[in-house]
Design an enzyme around this catalytic site. Structure first.
Site, PDB file in Angstrom:
ATOM      1  N   ASP A 113      44.858  45.453  39.782  1.00 27.31           N
ATOM      2  CA  ASP A 113      46.042  45.815  40.578  1.00 27.31           C
ATOM      3  C   ASP A 113      46.817  46.904  39.817  1.00 27.31           C
ATOM      4  OD1 ASP A 113      47.981  44.322  42.854  1.00 27.31           O
ATOM      5  OD2 ASP A 113      49.090  45.387  41.292  1.00 27.31           O
TER       6      ASP A 113
ATOM      7  N   HIS B 268      49.832  47.230  39.295  1.00 28.95           N
ATOM      8  CA  HIS B 268      50.934  46.677  38.497  1.00 28.95           C
ATOM      9  C   HIS B 268      50.391  45.736  37.422  1.00 28.95           C
ATOM     10  CE1 HIS B 268      52.623  47.471  42.591  1.00 28.95           C
ATOM     11  NE2 HIS B 268      53.594  48.010  41.864  1.00 28.95           N
TER      12      HIS B 268
ATOM     13  N   HIS C 259      52.385  38.287  39.486  1.00 30.23           N
ATOM     14  CA  HIS C 259      53.681  38.474  38.807  1.00 30.23           C
ATOM     15  C   HIS C 259      54.419  37.154  38.571  1.00 30.23           C
ATOM     16  CE1 HIS C 259      53.379  42.767  39.010  1.00 30.23           C
ATOM     17  NE2 HIS C 259      53.404  42.807  40.326  1.00 30.23           N
TER      18      HIS C 259
ATOM     19  N   ASP D 222      46.292  48.405  45.298  1.00 28.64           N
ATOM     20  CA  ASP D 222      47.394  49.366  45.354  1.00 28.64           C
ATOM     21  C   ASP D 222      47.253  50.501  44.346  1.00 28.64           C
ATOM     22  OD1 ASP D 222      47.786  47.472  43.396  1.00 28.64           O
ATOM     23  OD2 ASP D 222      49.759  46.817  44.102  1.00 28.64           O
TER      24      ASP D 222
HETATM   25 ZN    ZN Z   1      50.432  45.473  42.766  1.00 30.09          ZN
END
Ligand code: ZN
Length: 346
Positions: A161, A163, A124, A249
């Site tokens: 991931d 996200h 991120h 995740d």
């Molecule tokens: Zn993540």
């Protein structure tokens, strides 16, 4: 041909009471590796901190100064998610250096696979902003190092991931030599990663490939997307190196993620990526740890991934799968849209 892991107990110094991205994540992974008996078969390398020049190849001097200053003042928070402790600057430099070391390892003649088991995660972190638990974008620093120091011309980064890897996307958005592919839950944090984000229109159109997936996507949906979207895109791009932002995740038990992958499902995705690496880039593949917040699932997923890197048959899934139906119709719509619109899939 051996496989390398790079990790260091000093990552544990970056931890924050009450947060989910804490020292116990790597503690659980280390325990899982010891229990699995894989310890002896893996080659262990202790990482070196990334040189500041490589951090500056990805991040603004202002962001680097802020992280370092915040640590030197004893710590603080960039936002409600993203913390810094007194040790976090050193830890973040070592995490990025571990990813760099993983790239260096596979550039040699006797290592094909390397896994940097690092914290904090990185995907991120944008050029100028720390966010989403991430301070320095580890995989991006390593990819820049591979490009500029090792002369690797074409790099594919696959981010599974749960996200969207918005930071990695931003860093390479105008780079025609890096293909960034992300599968992620949508709509979900951080809100980016739509089908329409395909890379900068001038130089790099088609070198970003986002696959936003509906909540509840599991083993069947993900393996279909990897077979029908990720594999053809990588075949078209012809990378010299595959790098994986390995966040776990999207496991069904994860407290943050809304997806339904099992340990076996992640193993199936890794199998597809390793086969692509064999076909396209002499087997060279680097994995860098991102998220994963159910400690048991995180540890089991990493151990299963390491067994694959070592060429071993998968062990039994210690956590099992869930049998909820997957939103296959919506997933198929995403696949159909990408096939119609994405330059690498036409
Ligand atoms: Zn993540």
């Amino acid at each position: 041909m051996s496989s390398v892991i790079l990790t260091d107990p000093s990552f544990d110094a970056h931890t924050w009471h009450g947060h989910v991205e804490i020292a116990s994540r790597l503690v659980a992974i280390r325990q899982g590796i010891t229990r699995s008996g894989l310890h002896q078969q893996l080659q262990h390398r202790f990482p070196q901190p990334a040189a500041e020049a490589w951090l500056e190849a990805v991040h603004t001097p202002r962001l680097l100064r802020l992280v370092r200053q915040m640590a030197s003042y004893g710590g603080g928070q960039f936002d409600s998610d993203t913390y810094v402790t007194a040790d976090s600057w050193d830890v973040a430099c070592l995490a990025a250096g571990s990813a760099v070391g993983a790239v260096e390892a596979v550039a040699g003649s006797n290592v094909r696979h390397a896994f940097a088991l690092v914290r904090p995660p990185g995907h991120h972190a944008t050029p100028g902003q720390a966010m989403g638990f991430c301070l320095i974008n580890n995989i991006a620093v390593a990819a820049r190092y591979a490009q500029r120091q090792l002369g690797v011309q074409r790099i594919a980064i696959v981010d599974y991931d749960v996200h969207h890897g918005n930071g990695t996307q931003d860093i390479f958005y105008d780079d025609p030599h890096v293909l960034f592919c992300s599968t992620h839950a949508a709509p979900f944090y951080p809100g980016t990663g739509s089908l329409a984000e395909m890379g900068d229109r001038v130089d790099a159109l088609g070198q970003t490939l986002n696959v936003p997936l509906p909540f509840g996507t599991g083993d069947r949906g993900y393996t279909t997307v990897f077979r029908e979207i990720i594999a053809p895109a990588l075949h078209r791009f012809q990378p010299e190196l595959i790098m994986v932002s390995a966040g776990y995740d999207a496991h069904w038990s994860d407290p943050l993620g809304p997806m339904m992958l099992s340990v076996d499902g992640f193993a199936a995705l890794n199998r597809q990526l390793l086969d692509l690496a064999d076909e396209l880039c002499d087997g060279r593949m680097v994995m860098v740890l991102e998220g994963g917040y159910n400690l048991e699932a995180l540890s089991a997923c990493v151990v299963a991934s390491l067994r694959q890197l070592l060429g071993m048959a998968p062990g039994p899934d210690p956590i099992g799968a869930v049998s909820s139906p997957e939103p296959m119709e919506e997933i198929q719509q995403v696949i159909t849209t990408l096939r119609a619109r994405h330059p690498l899939l036409g």
